[in-house]
Design a protein around this motif. Structure first.
Motif, PDB file in Angstrom:
ATOM      1  N   ALA A 143      48.521  69.520 -51.825  1.00 48.40           N
ATOM      2  CA  ALA A 143      48.619  68.285 -51.348  1.00 48.40           C
ATOM      3  C   ALA A 143      47.612  67.811 -50.505  1.00 48.40           C
ATOM      4  N   GLU A 144      47.185  68.769 -49.527  1.00 45.73           N
ATOM      5  CA  GLU A 144      45.837  68.906 -48.714  1.00 45.73           C
ATOM      6  C   GLU A 144      44.759  68.748 -49.386  1.00 45.73           C
ATOM      7  N   ASN A 145      44.499  69.311 -50.328  1.00 46.76           N
ATOM      8  CA  ASN A 145      43.155  69.195 -50.922  1.00 46.76           C
ATOM      9  C   ASN A 145      43.103  68.283 -51.947  1.00 46.76           C
ATOM     10  N   CYS A 146      44.259  67.532 -52.386  1.00 49.25           N
ATOM     11  CA  CYS A 146      44.308  66.397 -53.245  1.00 49.25           C
ATOM     12  C   CYS A 146      44.288  65.124 -52.802  1.00 49.25           C
ATOM     13  N   ASN A 147      44.458  65.024 -51.228  1.00 45.34           N
ATOM     14  CA  ASN A 147      44.399  63.948 -50.456  1.00 45.34           C
ATOM     15  C   ASN A 147      45.734  63.077 -51.018  1.00 45.34           C
ATOM     16  N   SER A 148      45.522  61.961 -51.294  1.00 46.01           N
ATOM     17  CA  SER A 148      46.712  61.119 -51.592  1.00 46.01           C
ATOM     18  C   SER A 148      47.099  61.159 -53.022  1.00 46.01           C
ATOM     19  N   GLY A 149      46.178  61.736 -54.035  1.00 42.76           N
ATOM     20  CA  GLY A 149      46.542  61.648 -55.401  1.00 42.76           C
ATOM     21  C   GLY A 149      47.758  62.336 -55.642  1.00 42.76           C
ATOM     22  N   PHE A 150      48.110  63.611 -54.769  1.00 35.23           N
ATOM     23  CA  PHE A 150      49.085  64.511 -55.017  1.00 35.23           C
ATOM     24  C   PHE A 150      50.667  63.934 -55.016  1.00 35.23           C
ATOM     25  N   GLY A 151      50.726  62.840 -54.632  1.00 36.09           N
ATOM     26  CA  GLY A 151      51.969  62.127 -54.279  1.00 36.09           C
ATOM     27  C   GLY A 151      52.605  61.671 -55.398  1.00 36.09           C
ATOM     28  N   ARG A 152      51.738  61.212 -56.579  1.00 37.46           N
ATOM     29  CA  ARG A 152      51.923  60.692 -57.787  1.00 37.46           C
ATOM     30  C   ARG A 152      52.555  61.840 -58.929  1.00 37.46           C
ATOM     31  N   ASN A 153      52.449  63.088 -58.576  1.00 41.43           N
ATOM     32  CA  ASN A 153      52.926  64.211 -59.426  1.00 41.43           C
ATOM     33  C   ASN A 153      54.430  64.192 -59.680  1.00 41.43           C
ATOM     34  N   ARG A 154      54.892  64.664 -60.652  1.00 46.43           N
ATOM     35  CA  ARG A 154      56.380  64.571 -60.776  1.00 46.43           C
ATOM     36  C   ARG A 154      56.667  66.241 -60.785  1.00 46.43           C
ATOM     37  N   ILE A 155      57.172  66.555 -59.750  1.00 45.94           N
ATOM     38  CA  ILE A 155      57.604  68.041 -59.272  1.00 45.94           C
ATOM     39  C   ILE A 155      58.841  68.360 -59.362  1.00 45.94           C
ATOM     40  N   THR A 156      59.339  69.270 -59.955  1.00 48.82           N
ATOM     41  CA  THR A 156      60.671  69.645 -59.870  1.00 48.82           C
ATOM     42  C   THR A 156      60.680  71.131 -59.745  1.00 48.82           C
ATOM     43  N   TYR A 157      62.051  71.600 -59.093  1.00 51.77           N
ATOM     44  CA  TYR A 157      62.055  72.877 -58.868  1.00 51.77           C
ATOM     45  C   TYR A 157      63.405  73.593 -59.290  1.00 51.77           C
ATOM     46  N   THR A 158      63.454  75.023 -59.346  1.00 49.81           N
ATOM     47  CA  THR A 158      64.587  75.542 -59.585  1.00 49.81           C
ATOM     48  C   THR A 158      65.582  75.590 -58.387  1.00 49.81           C
ATOM     49  N   ASP A 159      66.858  75.872 -58.592  1.00 49.16           N
ATOM     50  CA  ASP A 159      67.701  75.840 -57.484  1.00 49.16           C
ATOM     51  C   ASP A 159      67.565  77.087 -56.366  1.00 49.16           C
ATOM     52  N   THR A 160      66.853  78.045 -56.661  1.00 53.38           N
ATOM     53  CA  THR A 160      66.657  78.995 -55.917  1.00 53.38           C
ATOM     54  C   THR A 160      65.404  78.812 -54.896  1.00 53.38           C
ATOM     55  N   CYS A 161      64.499  77.584 -54.973  1.00 54.47           N
ATOM     56  CA  CYS A 161      63.584  77.181 -54.142  1.00 54.47           C
ATOM     57  C   CYS A 161      64.119  76.838 -52.826  1.00 54.47           C
ATOM     58  N   ILE A 190      53.106  59.356 -76.566  1.00 60.72           N
ATOM     59  CA  ILE A 190      53.277  58.097 -76.561  1.00 60.72           C
ATOM     60  C   ILE A 190      52.162  57.419 -75.772  1.00 60.72           C
ATOM     61  N   ASN A 191      52.284  57.960 -74.499  1.00 57.86           N
ATOM     62  CA  ASN A 191      51.416  57.488 -73.384  1.00 57.86           C
ATOM     63  C   ASN A 191      50.492  58.785 -72.866  1.00 57.86           C
ATOM     64  N   PRO A 192      49.537  59.023 -73.332  1.00 56.37           N
ATOM     65  CA  PRO A 192      48.646  60.120 -72.675  1.00 56.37           C
ATOM     66  C   PRO A 192      48.196  60.284 -71.295  1.00 56.37           C
ATOM     67  N   SER A 193      48.281  59.114 -70.474  1.00 60.94           N
ATOM     68  CA  SER A 193      48.184  58.890 -69.268  1.00 60.94           C
ATOM     69  C   SER A 193      49.254  59.174 -68.156  1.00 60.94           C
ATOM     70  N   GLU A 194      50.612  59.514 -68.765  1.00 60.23           N
ATOM     71  CA  GLU A 194      51.645  59.790 -68.192  1.00 60.23           C
ATOM     72  C   GLU A 194      51.354  61.030 -67.460  1.00 60.23           C
ATOM     73  N   GLN A 195      51.875  61.159 -66.106  1.00 59.48           N
ATOM     74  CA  GLN A 195      51.748  62.203 -65.327  1.00 59.48           C
ATOM     75  C   GLN A 195      52.203  63.413 -65.832  1.00 59.48           C
ATOM     76  N   THR A 196      51.681  64.758 -65.523  1.00 58.29           N
ATOM     77  CA  THR A 196      51.897  65.975 -65.777  1.00 58.29           C
ATOM     78  C   THR A 196      53.108  66.636 -65.194  1.00 58.29           C
ATOM     79  N   ASP A 197      53.985  67.206 -65.858  1.00 60.53           N
ATOM     80  CA  ASP A 197      55.225  67.883 -65.134  1.00 60.53           C
ATOM     81  C   ASP A 197      54.827  69.245 -64.514  1.00 60.53           C
ATOM     82  N   ILE A 198      54.913  69.181 -63.381  1.00 63.41           N
ATOM     83  CA  ILE A 198      55.067  70.375 -62.294  1.00 63.41           C
ATOM     84  C   ILE A 198      56.184  71.233 -62.032  1.00 63.41           C
ATOM     85  N   ILE A 199      56.392  72.242 -62.557  1.00 69.11           N
ATOM     86  CA  ILE A 199      57.838  72.955 -62.474  1.00 69.11           C
ATOM     87  C   ILE A 199      57.349  74.078 -61.636  1.00 69.11           C
ATOM     88  N   VAL A 200      58.161  74.166 -60.635  1.00 65.63           N
ATOM     89  CA  VAL A 200      58.407  75.346 -59.612  1.00 65.63           C
ATOM     90  C   VAL A 200      59.404  76.185 -59.795  1.00 65.63           C
TER      91      VAL A 200
END
Length: 317
Positions: A143-161, A190-200
């Protein structure tokens, strides 16, 4: 006797210096295809210097190409469907080069992924501590290196995080991850510009495992899931072990990782100024200790030689 005590003192000092080294663990970044991450050949790149989790996150964004989808605008076409951040807890920097592995399945998966992927990077020495969870450190650095662009990412986690918050999405089994990946792949077709899923995926996998699985089994299952879904994916594996480790400068892991199992190709390596200074200082320290031992031993041997203080005059015949 004095020489023995001097040698013992030198060895104790050297042991204390080695034990003061930070805990280090390896990190691996790979993707089956380059996906436009870098224009040059980025296969089997190894960074030999010891880096912090923040430096790891910056390298992953800049050299690993993750800034293309993590920090991009919302209407930009994304190069990958899924980005995985896999946080382990067992692997240390010295484990990969050992004959007997703590988790053989994990070592095999990492080595095969590193050598067989079109895009792969290794960071053998990432210094970690117990002060902050690695997943929090990496994501905050992203987030620090991406500035404001990081907030639009779709981030999900497993329940041990350990992350928490109202908007945090956590999954409790691998089937839910499978559904998320397949849905994301379909929607991006269908929509190539849709955000990448980031899974932790954090250490332990999922809380409700009836039969606990090792990190290697979880990672292998995850890779198989991604392959079967047809997703364009990239994976960052990083480990946060606990306890002290020997001085990372003396470990052969970097060279070991840079070689293919058939020995036909050696990976590219980078050793910056800091790395060269540390290696030079370490070599100088070892040479100095050896010379000091030789000097003390020589002096003690000379002091132990008994010579007569006077000589008898030869008798006349």
């Amino acid at each position: 006797m004095a020489a023995a005590w001097a040698v013992l003192a030198v060895l104790l000092v050297a042991a204390q210096v080695a034990s003061a080294a930070p805990v280090t663990a390896p990190a691996f970044l790979w993707a089956p295809k380059n996906y436009g991450f870098r224009s040059d050949d980025a296969k089997e790149v190894v960074h030999y210097q010891t880096i912090s989790p923040k430096s790891l996150a910056k390298s992953v964004l800049e050299e690993g190409g993750w800034s293309n989808f993590m920090c991009s605008r919302e209407d930009t076409q994304k190069s990958v469907d899924v980005a995985i951040v896999f946080i382990g807890s067992k692997l240390q920097s010295s484990d990969i080069s050992k004959d007997k592995q703590v988790d053989p399945a994990l070592a095999d998966t990492l080595k095969l992924s590193f050598t067989d992927s079109e895009f792969s990077m290794a960071f053998p020495y990432v210094s970690t501590s117990d002060d902050e969870k690695l997943e929090n450190s990496l994501l905050s650095s992203f987030a620090e290196n991406c500035n404001s662009g990081f907030g639009r990412n779709r981030i999900t986690y497993t329940d041990t995080c350990t992350v928490s918050g109202q908007d945090v999405k956590k999954y409790h089994n691998m089937d839910a991850i499978d559904d998320l990946v397949r849905y994301g792949v379909g929607s991006r077709r269908i929509n190539p510009s849709e955000q990448t899923d980031i899974i932790v995926l954090c250490s332990g996998g999922f809380e409700n495992f009836f039969t606990p699985k090792s990190e290697g089994e979880l990672l292998s299952q995850l890779v198989l899931l991604l392959e079967q879904s047809g997703a364009k994916y990239t994976i960052l594996y990083a480990s946060q072990p606990s306890g002290l480790l020997e001085n990372p400068s003396s470990l052969p892991l970097g060279r070991y990782l840079a070689e293919k199992t058939n020995g036909t190709k050696t990976g590219q390596g980078k050793c910056d100024g800091e790395c060269l200074v540390k290696s030079t200082l370490l070599e100088g320290t070892f040479v100095g200790i050896v010379l000091l031992i030789i000097l003390i031993s020589g002096l003690m041997c000379m002091m132990g030689i008994d010579t007569p203080s006077r000589f008898e005059a030869p008798q006349e015949s």
